[in-house]
Design a protein around this motif. Structure first.
Motif, PDB file in Angstrom:
ATOM      1  N   THR A  57       0.792  -1.165  -0.034  1.00  0.00           N
ATOM      2  CA  THR A  57       0.163   0.117  -0.083  1.00  0.00           C
ATOM      3  C   THR A  57       0.824   1.269   0.081  1.00  0.00           C
ATOM      4  O   THR A  57       1.685   1.527   0.991  1.00  0.00           O
ATOM      5  CB  THR A  57      -0.779   0.087   1.259  1.00  0.00           C
ATOM      6  N   MET A  58       0.942   2.148  -0.982  1.00  0.00           N
ATOM      7  CA  MET A  58       1.750   3.176  -1.308  1.00  0.00           C
ATOM      8  C   MET A  58       0.896   4.382  -1.069  1.00  0.00           C
ATOM      9  O   MET A  58      -0.060   4.652  -1.581  1.00  0.00           O
ATOM     10  CB  MET A  58       2.121   3.084  -2.684  1.00  0.00           C
ATOM     11  N   ARG A  59       1.320   5.111   0.051  1.00  0.00           N
ATOM     12  CA  ARG A  59       0.559   6.434   0.280  1.00  0.00           C
ATOM     13  C   ARG A  59       1.162   7.734  -0.673  1.00  0.00           C
ATOM     14  O   ARG A  59       2.434   7.401  -0.754  1.00  0.00           O
ATOM     15  CB  ARG A  59       0.863   6.812   1.714  1.00  0.00           C
ATOM     16  N   THR A  60       0.204   8.223  -1.419  1.00  0.00           N
ATOM     17  CA  THR A  60       0.723   9.483  -2.155  1.00  0.00           C
ATOM     18  C   THR A  60       1.576  10.357  -1.335  1.00  0.00           C
ATOM     19  O   THR A  60       1.499  10.499  -0.086  1.00  0.00           O
ATOM     20  CB  THR A  60      -0.394  10.179  -2.805  1.00  0.00           C
ATOM     21  N   LEU A  61       2.255  11.350  -1.762  1.00  0.00           N
ATOM     22  CA  LEU A  61       3.076  12.007  -1.374  1.00  0.00           C
ATOM     23  C   LEU A  61       2.502  12.922  -0.237  1.00  0.00           C
ATOM     24  O   LEU A  61       1.315  13.576  -0.239  1.00  0.00           O
ATOM     25  CB  LEU A  61       3.667  13.136  -2.031  1.00  0.00           C
ATOM     26  N   ASP A  62       2.961  12.856   1.163  1.00  0.00           N
ATOM     27  CA  ASP A  62       2.401  13.524   2.325  1.00  0.00           C
ATOM     28  C   ASP A  62       3.405  14.305   3.081  1.00  0.00           C
ATOM     29  O   ASP A  62       4.074  14.142   3.900  1.00  0.00           O
ATOM     30  CB  ASP A  62       1.966  12.259   3.198  1.00  0.00           C
ATOM     31  N   ILE A  63       3.494  15.701   2.428  1.00  0.00           N
ATOM     32  CA  ILE A  63       4.493  16.786   2.762  1.00  0.00           C
ATOM     33  C   ILE A  63       3.514  17.727   3.727  1.00  0.00           C
ATOM     34  O   ILE A  63       2.234  17.882   3.423  1.00  0.00           O
ATOM     35  CB  ILE A  63       5.434  17.065   1.725  1.00  0.00           C
ATOM     36  N   GLY A  64       4.385  18.438   4.552  1.00  0.00           N
ATOM     37  CA  GLY A  64       3.800  19.352   5.173  1.00  0.00           C
ATOM     38  C   GLY A  64       3.458  19.088   6.643  1.00  0.00           C
ATOM     39  O   GLY A  64       4.005  17.939   6.867  1.00  0.00           O
ATOM     40  N   GLY A  65       3.063  19.755   7.491  1.00  0.00           N
ATOM     41  CA  GLY A  65       3.167  19.501   8.925  1.00  0.00           C
ATOM     42  C   GLY A  65       4.618  19.542   9.379  1.00  0.00           C
ATOM     43  O   GLY A  65       5.224  20.656   9.090  1.00  0.00           O
ATOM     44  N   ASP A  66       5.108  18.403   9.852  1.00  0.00           N
ATOM     45  CA  ASP A  66       6.615  18.324  10.110  1.00  0.00           C
ATOM     46  C   ASP A  66       7.245  17.753   9.228  1.00  0.00           C
ATOM     47  O   ASP A  66       8.490  17.017   9.432  1.00  0.00           O
ATOM     48  CB  ASP A  66       6.636  17.561  11.496  1.00  0.00           C
ATOM     49  N   LYS A  67       6.900  17.547   7.933  1.00  0.00           N
ATOM     50  CA  LYS A  67       7.738  16.967   6.844  1.00  0.00           C
ATOM     51  C   LYS A  67       7.835  17.939   5.697  1.00  0.00           C
ATOM     52  O   LYS A  67       6.975  18.009   5.123  1.00  0.00           O
ATOM     53  CB  LYS A  67       7.168  15.702   6.377  1.00  0.00           C
ATOM     54  N   SER A  68       8.845  18.714   5.851  1.00  0.00           N
ATOM     55  CA  SER A  68       9.111  19.765   4.705  1.00  0.00           C
ATOM     56  C   SER A  68      10.331  19.330   3.802  1.00  0.00           C
ATOM     57  O   SER A  68      11.186  18.681   4.028  1.00  0.00           O
ATOM     58  CB  SER A  68       9.267  21.170   5.513  1.00  0.00           C
ATOM     59  N   LEU A  69      10.015  19.933   2.408  1.00  0.00           N
ATOM     60  CA  LEU A  69      11.052  19.394   1.525  1.00  0.00           C
ATOM     61  C   LEU A  69      11.962  20.860   1.531  1.00  0.00           C
ATOM     62  O   LEU A  69      11.389  22.049   1.240  1.00  0.00           O
ATOM     63  CB  LEU A  69      10.459  19.212   0.308  1.00  0.00           C
ATOM     64  N   ALA A  70      13.112  20.651   1.520  1.00  0.00           N
ATOM     65  CA  ALA A  70      14.130  21.860   1.381  1.00  0.00           C
ATOM     66  C   ALA A  70      13.979  22.636   0.159  1.00  0.00           C
ATOM     67  O   ALA A  70      14.057  23.830   0.142  1.00  0.00           O
ATOM     68  CB  ALA A  70      15.418  21.438   1.605  1.00  0.00           C
ATOM     69  N   TYR A  71      13.624  22.127  -0.953  1.00  0.00           N
ATOM     70  CA  TYR A  71      13.444  22.546  -2.317  1.00  0.00           C
ATOM     71  C   TYR A  71      12.189  23.034  -2.701  1.00  0.00           C
ATOM     72  O   TYR A  71      11.668  23.521  -3.543  1.00  0.00           O
ATOM     73  CB  TYR A  71      14.038  21.773  -3.306  1.00  0.00           C
TER      74      TYR A  71
END
Length: 755
Positions: free
Chosen positions: A502-516
């Motif tokens: 089971t692959m979760r689609t991209l979950d960014i934001g909150g405490d998971k940020s991308l530098a770029y």
């Protein structure tokens, strides 16, 4: 008063150590409040008494001599009551106690405010006056406000002073935090700091003074050349005043006095160049910050900027590639998944973070990797412990520094017990997760790194309930291409085939940020995250689901899961994009099947729409970590409120029961992939509720399976009925643990050496 408050706090923040902090407090408070006396009493950790540590107005020889127990004297009464005491005639109060050494017999008015840090009274701040008068409301409010603001500074200064003494004497000390990942690690602290932050440069001694001096001169030359080039490049775009800033920078770097200060520290104290430079520059910054003239205060930022520029060159010269020691225990202010991934897995044995909680993202990653972790060690002056021998107790949430031989023997015995318990549970890998009366449960794993795969298969995982696709995004300095993603996903799907992934689609934001791809928000957990980001950027979403479906060709074990769904419209919008990507791939000649599409229930609105969501989705999966966070209104990465976050809260359990009932009523299977599923007691309650699948980190899988194989379904349901009516999490946890102990499963909870 507000200006005075800011000024005092700013001055205190620039102090080098605890005595300097206390001296500034007593002098400045006495001056600002126009009193005859200001004193600070601090708690002695060994005796529990409160000791006069600094005064301006009482006899100086009384410092260190006056001790009061909680409840003893006026100071002790402030401690016991945990609130201010304001008196116009101190001698007439029944708790008054006279100490001749202080010379305080001539003072009538007394105002004492508690200094409270993490619900503990660290000390008492006292002002006194000769005339008989009651301090007014404004004065009392000022002292209370100041005490609250100074509590953290005093705690940190205390800890730093204790650690400096311990380091010189190599004596044991410890710091408490939050138990984030179980286990014990014995090794050496390896400090991770932002490479261009003067305030977090680790305390480090150099082995070769001449080499360190040469390194410093090279960094100065490199910074000087860089600033000159930037100034020349921007010459036509800057005003004359702005251009002079670059000239000012170069003149500071050319200042022999500044360079000699740094060189002296390297020679005399044998400090490494980055630490020597940081200490000198911070002292200059502090001098500018405390100046009354606003022009000079503003120059503090320029000095800091210059310091950061040179520091970056020092690190560039010194650390082209960092060598991590064997038995590395990673320590930092705020660790990330990317930082953990930089350390060779065979060398990394433990994690300690000043910020964060047991449910922050890095803690979850640590549990998935089987790394003992302590989070939220707020008072730890971590930059001073690089290379020092430490023990991480992930059961109690304690970091031991300079452990003695007796302490090491104790923890080595616990490590041995852990290994024995693991060996005893290994035999369950090939056995089904089935209760003694034949009720079968599907146990899946949460993954994100390839390192998880082998461990998961060895421990009998029946598939992947959550593959965190954001991990490859977090480890790069740009979005991975569709082909790069396909290769990553293919590897996961192949490793588990024919079992479902089971692959979760991209979950960014909150405490998971991308530098770029920075997301700057006041309240990120309630902001642009999860499905909200990817629906706003269909190019990112389409590339990802295309890569997933391409990777599944010939395997047919892919399941796609959508995070942070708050309503049916988001599910339908995502489905349309996935169906579009599917049609495109069929047209391109890919022989694939449309994968099942599931929804994560992790926000309260979804709890009340589970029936509708279940009718339009192929499966439901509960993200209990975020669901708990949102139901309890607790930021799970905030160590200040970590004690309020509890997955066994009655409201959480009732919501979980409601979800599974609604999903089953719609004929849809439902699983859960939060941390609760990996706790033996939590797993029992979830199975009793009717959850079809439990997904957890591979480390916990054998414990959960062994627990399920030791119970009957009817007994689990009786336990659920017993606790679901309880009114607080602590009672529920106690009842669940008592049940496990009654089954003889104490070792499932923790090794025998941990009480």
């Amino acid at each position: 008063m507000l200006g005075s408050l800011r000024s005092i706090v700013q001055e205190v923040n620039t102090a080098r150590d605890l005595p300097a902090v206390l001296k500034i407090i007593v002098q400045r408070v006495r001056e600002v409040m126009h009193t005859r006396v200001c004193s600070v009493y601090l708690r002695d950790k060994q005796s529990g008494n409160y000791v006069l540590m600094a005064t301006d107005g009482l006899h100086s020889n009384a410092v260190g001599q006056v001790h009061l127990a909680p409840g003893e004297g006026l100071v002790g009464s402030v401690v016991a009551r945990e609130e201010p005491i304001n008196l116009d005639m101190a001698k007439s109060h029944p708790a008054f106690q006279y100490f001749p050494a202080t010379g305080e017999e001539r003072f009538c008015a007394f105002l004492g405010a508690p200094i409270i840090h993490h619900r503990t009274v660290l000390g008492v701040l006292v002002v006194q006056q000769e005339q008989q008068r009651r301090f007014d409301e404004g004065e009392e409010a000022f002292l209370v406000t100041l005490s609250a603001q100074l509590a953290g500074v005093i705690a940190h200064a205390e800890a730093t002073g204790v650690l400096a003494t311990m380091r010189k004497q190599r004596r044991e000390t410890h710091f408490s935090g939050i138990a984030a990942s179980p286990g014990v690690a014995i090794g050496h602290a390896c400090i991770v700091t932002p490479q261009a932050n003067l305030a977090t440069v680790p305390y480090c001694l150099c082995l070769d003074v001449d080499s360190e001096l040469a390194l410093f001169q090279q960094a100065l030359s490199a910074a000087r050349e860089e600033i000159h080039q930037v100034g020349e490049r921007l010459k036509g775009e800057l005003s004359r005043e702005e251009s002079t800033l670059f000239d000012a920078y170069i003149s500071i770097l050319d200042d022999d006095v500044l360079a000699s200060e740094v060189c002296d520290r390297i020679r005399q104290q044998q400090l490494c160049a980055p630490r020597a430079w940081a200490e000198v520059m911070l002292e200059h910054v502090r001098r500018f910050e405390t100046m009354s003239d606003s022009y000079f205060r503003d120059r503090a930022a320029d000095v800091r900027d210059l310091g950061v520029r040179v520091l970056a060159h020092l690190y560039q010269q010194q650390q082209s590639e960092r060598n991590y020691p064997e038995n590395t225990i990673l320590v930092g202010e705020e660790l990330t998944a990317a930082v953990l991934a930089e350390v060779p897995r065979q060398k990394l044995i433990g994690v300690v973070s000043v910020k964060g909680s047991a449910n922050s993202h890095v803690a979850i990653i640590a549990r998935a990797m089987g790394l003992p972790a302590v989070m939220g060690v707020q008072d730890l002056p971590y930059e001073t412990i690089d290379g020092i021998s430490v023990v991480v107790d992930g059961y109690r949430g304690v970091l031991h520094i300079h452990p003695g031989e007796a302490l090491k023997r104790h923890y080595n015995a616990i490590v041995a017990e852990e290994r024995e318990l693991t060996r005893n549970l290994d035999h369950t890998a090939s056995l089904p997760a089935e209760t003694t009366d034949g009720h079968r449960v599907c146990l899946l794993v949460n993954t994100g790194l390839m390192a998880d795969v082998v461990r998961s298969r060895e421990r009998g995982a029946e598939g992947v309930g959550l593959f965190r696709t954001e991990v490859p995004f977090l480890l790069r300095d740009r979005f991975p291409s569709e082909e790069e993603q396909r290769e990553i996903y293919r590897e996961q799907l192949e490793c588990f085939a024919p079992l479902p992934v089971t692959m979760r689609t991209l979950d960014i934001g909150g405490d998971k940020s991308l530098a770029y791809f920075p997301i700057e928000e006041t309240n990120p957990f309630l902001g642009w995250r999860g499905i909200r980001v990817t629906l706003d950027h269909p190019e990112i979403f389409l590339a990802q689901v295309r890569a997933m479906m391409k990777a599944s060709q010939g395997l047919d074990n892919l399941r796609i899961m959508l995070p942070m769904i708050s309503g049916l419209s988001e599910l339908e919008a995502a489905r349309k994009l996935i169906e579009r990507a599917y049609r495109e791939l069929l047209e391109e000649g890919y022989a694939i099947n449309m994968p099942p599409l599931g929804v994560m229930v992790e926000v309260p609105s979804a709890v009340y729409q589970v029936r509708e969501l279940a009718e339009h989705a192929d499966f439901i999966s509960v993200g209990s970590n975020d669901l708990t966070q949102y139901l309890l209104a607790v930021d799970r990465s905030n160590s200040r409120v970590a004690n309020i976050y509890h997955a066994l809260h009655p409201a959480v359990l009732r919501a979980l029961q409601e979800i599974v009932n609604a999903a089953h009523a719609a004929g849809t299977r439902v699983g859960i992939c939060g941390e609760l599923a990996g706790e033996p007691g939590g797993a029992l309650l979830l199975v009793a509720m009717g959850y079809d699948m439990l997904s957890m980190n591979a480390t916990n899988l054998p414990r959960v399976k062994a627990t399920l194989r030791a119970v009957q379904q009817a007994d689990m349901q009786r336990l659920l009925q017993q606790v679901i009516c309880m009114d607080c999490a602590e009672k529920i946890e106690s009842a669940v643990n008592a049940y496990l102990l009654s089954l003889g499963l104490k070792g499932i909870l923790h090794p025998p050496g941990i009480q």
